[in-house]
Design a protein around this motif. Sequence first.
Motif, PDB file in Angstrom:
ATOM      1  N   VAL A   1      33.073  35.495  45.400  1.00 47.68           N
ATOM      2  CA  VAL A   1      32.457  36.564  44.611  1.00 47.68           C
ATOM      3  C   VAL A   1      33.018  36.472  43.193  1.00 47.68           C
ATOM      4  N   ARG A   2      32.114  36.452  42.231  1.00 45.77           N
ATOM      5  CA  ARG A   2      32.512  36.392  40.821  1.00 45.77           C
ATOM      6  C   ARG A   2      32.035  37.646  40.102  1.00 45.77           C
ATOM      7  N   ALA A   3      32.675  37.970  39.006  1.00 46.70           N
ATOM      8  CA  ALA A   3      32.221  39.079  38.152  1.00 46.70           C
ATOM      9  C   ALA A   3      30.941  38.660  37.449  1.00 46.70           C
ATOM     10  N   ALA A   4      30.180  39.624  37.005  1.00 47.84           N
ATOM     11  CA  ALA A   4      28.956  39.352  36.248  1.00 47.84           C
ATOM     12  C   ALA A   4      29.321  38.770  34.885  1.00 47.84           C
ATOM     13  N   GLU A   5      28.320  38.259  34.180  1.00 47.64           N
ATOM     14  CA  GLU A   5      28.538  37.677  32.841  1.00 47.64           C
ATOM     15  C   GLU A   5      29.264  38.637  31.904  1.00 47.64           C
ATOM     16  N   ASP A   6      28.971  39.936  32.033  1.00 50.92           N
ATOM     17  CA  ASP A   6      29.600  40.933  31.163  1.00 50.92           C
ATOM     18  C   ASP A   6      30.982  41.364  31.663  1.00 50.92           C
ATOM     19  N   GLY A   7      31.438  40.755  32.755  1.00 50.16           N
ATOM     20  CA  GLY A   7      32.749  41.076  33.310  1.00 50.16           C
ATOM     21  C   GLY A   7      32.730  42.173  34.352  1.00 50.16           C
ATOM     22  N   ALA A   8      31.583  42.764  34.592  1.00 51.48           N
ATOM     23  CA  ALA A   8      31.488  43.854  35.569  1.00 51.48           C
ATOM     24  C   ALA A   8      31.667  43.317  36.985  1.00 51.48           C
ATOM     25  N   LEU A   9      32.448  44.040  37.752  1.00 49.58           N
ATOM     26  CA  LEU A   9      32.672  43.669  39.151  1.00 49.58           C
ATOM     27  C   LEU A   9      31.562  44.251  40.017  1.00 49.58           C
ATOM     28  N   PRO A  10      31.155  43.543  41.061  1.00 52.53           N
ATOM     29  CA  PRO A  10      30.101  44.081  41.931  1.00 52.53           C
ATOM     30  C   PRO A  10      30.611  45.275  42.740  1.00 52.53           C
ATOM     31  N   ALA A  11      29.689  46.134  43.127  1.00 52.91           N
ATOM     32  CA  ALA A  11      30.036  47.268  43.993  1.00 52.91           C
ATOM     33  C   ALA A  11      30.264  46.742  45.402  1.00 52.91           C
ATOM     34  N   VAL A  12      31.166  47.364  46.115  1.00 57.45           N
ATOM     35  CA  VAL A  12      31.496  46.924  47.476  1.00 57.45           C
ATOM     36  C   VAL A  12      30.267  46.944  48.374  1.00 57.45           C
ATOM     37  N   ASP A  13      29.422  47.967  48.243  1.00 52.95           N
ATOM     38  CA  ASP A  13      28.240  48.044  49.101  1.00 52.95           C
ATOM     39  C   ASP A  13      27.157  47.036  48.714  1.00 52.95           C
ATOM     40  N   ALA A  14      27.311  46.356  47.573  1.00 54.76           N
ATOM     41  CA  ALA A  14      26.353  45.343  47.143  1.00 54.76           C
ATOM     42  C   ALA A  14      26.803  43.926  47.495  1.00 54.76           C
ATOM     43  N   LEU A  15      27.975  43.803  48.097  1.00 53.86           N
ATOM     44  CA  LEU A  15      28.497  42.481  48.456  1.00 53.86           C
ATOM     45  C   LEU A  15      27.707  41.897  49.627  1.00 53.86           C
ATOM     46  N   PRO A  16      27.544  40.588  49.654  1.00 50.52           N
ATOM     47  CA  PRO A  16      26.811  39.974  50.759  1.00 50.52           C
ATOM     48  C   PRO A  16      27.597  40.079  52.072  1.00 50.52           C
ATOM     49  N   ALA A  17      26.887  39.910  53.157  1.00 46.45           N
ATOM     50  CA  ALA A  17      27.540  39.915  54.474  1.00 46.45           C
ATOM     51  C   ALA A  17      28.344  38.619  54.625  1.00 46.45           C
ATOM     52  N   GLY A  18      29.243  38.602  55.578  1.00 48.43           N
ATOM     53  CA  GLY A  18      30.027  37.405  55.853  1.00 48.43           C
ATOM     54  C   GLY A  18      31.404  37.445  55.211  1.00 48.43           C
ATOM     55  N   LYS A  19      32.066  36.310  55.281  1.00 48.93           N
ATOM     56  CA  LYS A  19      33.420  36.178  54.754  1.00 48.93           C
ATOM     57  C   LYS A  19      33.381  36.049  53.236  1.00 48.93           C
ATOM     58  N   LEU A  20      34.228  36.832  52.565  1.00 51.23           N
ATOM     59  CA  LEU A  20      34.208  36.874  51.106  1.00 51.23           C
ATOM     60  C   LEU A  20      35.575  36.580  50.503  1.00 51.23           C
ATOM     61  N   ILE A  21      35.558  35.841  49.400  1.00 47.25           N
ATOM     62  CA  ILE A  21      36.747  35.636  48.572  1.00 47.25           C
ATOM     63  C   ILE A  21      36.485  36.408  47.287  1.00 47.25           C
ATOM     64  N   VAL A  22      37.182  37.524  47.121  1.00 52.23           N
ATOM     65  CA  VAL A  22      36.925  38.418  45.996  1.00 52.23           C
ATOM     66  C   VAL A  22      37.971  38.226  44.903  1.00 52.23           C
ATOM     67  N   PRO A  23      37.609  38.511  43.651  1.00 47.60           N
ATOM     68  CA  PRO A  23      38.596  38.408  42.575  1.00 47.60           C
ATOM     69  C   PRO A  23      39.695  39.458  42.736  1.00 47.60           C
ATOM     70  N   LEU A  24      40.866  39.133  42.255  1.00 46.87           N
ATOM     71  CA  LEU A  24      42.009  40.040  42.346  1.00 46.87           C
ATOM     72  C   LEU A  24      41.673  41.423  41.796  1.00 46.87           C
ATOM     73  N   ALA A  25      40.948  41.486  40.677  1.00 50.78           N
ATOM     74  CA  ALA A  25      40.614  42.784  40.076  1.00 50.78           C
ATOM     75  C   ALA A  25      39.790  43.641  41.035  1.00 50.78           C
ATOM     76  N   LEU A  26      38.850  43.041  41.748  1.00 43.04           N
ATOM     77  CA  LEU A  26      38.039  43.795  42.713  1.00 43.04           C
ATOM     78  C   LEU A  26      38.909  44.234  43.887  1.00 43.04           C
ATOM     79  N   TRP A  27      39.774  43.355  44.340  1.00 43.00           N
ATOM     80  CA  TRP A  27      40.696  43.701  45.435  1.00 43.00           C
ATOM     81  C   TRP A  27      41.574  44.885  45.031  1.00 43.00           C
ATOM     82  N   GLN A  28      42.120  44.852  43.838  1.00 44.10           N
ATOM     83  CA  GLN A  28      43.003  45.927  43.394  1.00 44.10           C
ATOM     84  C   GLN A  28      42.253  47.245  43.228  1.00 44.10           C
ATOM     85  N   ALA A  29      41.018  47.177  42.757  1.00 45.21           N
ATOM     86  CA  ALA A  29      40.237  48.397  42.528  1.00 45.21           C
ATOM     87  C   ALA A  29      39.645  48.968  43.816  1.00 45.21           C
ATOM     88  N   GLU A  30      39.323  48.117  44.778  1.00 47.66           N
ATOM     89  CA  GLU A  30      38.579  48.550  45.968  1.00 47.66           C
ATOM     90  C   GLU A  30      39.233  48.129  47.288  1.00 47.66           C
TER      91      GLU A  30
END
Length: 181
Positions: free
Chosen positions: A18-47
């Motif tokens: 999972v990557r941030a959008a071009e503008d740096g915005a992190l995706p919402a947790v409920d918008a993440l795809p199903a399955g196994k995910l590797i999320v950025p540290l910033a998303l992990w820390q926030a959510e």
Amino acid sequence: MASIIKNRTIVNDDWTVVRAAEDGALPAVDALPAGKLIVPLALWQAEREALTASRSAAEIAVWLAPDSEPADIVNDFDKIALIAVDFPVFRDGRGYSIARLLRERYGYKGEVRAIGDVLRDQLTFMFRCGFDAYALRADKDLHDALKAFDEFTVQYQGAVDNPSPLFRRREAAAAAQKASV
């Protein structure tokens, strides 16, 4: 399904980075795809709570950017399946230090995966620093990349894979040979 090199074998990769959008915005947790995910540290820390509530530890992983501090996830080792280290460009070597810190200072025993601009020329050195999985750049041949692990037979300096430098290994071999005579 994409493939990666893991423990010197080509395997199917069932993880999505999972990557941030071009503008740096992190995706919402409920918008993440199903399955196994590797999320950025910033998303992990926030959510962290929302991510662990919606997925098991076997389905969530964290990736660190070159300027991330590995100490920030030490207390979360039991909540994540693997740690990926991003190499945004080939010439950025900070990820090597992150892998060594994870293994040597923080004692991380799980999978450490290289992602991003990962090339064949880096694999031996990444392995010596503690990586055990490699998601090569999409335009690279995994079968050819496997050959990189057999190109160097002697390592002079100590590293994660063998902490003793060559001169210490030679001293130990000479002492053992002298003792057996």
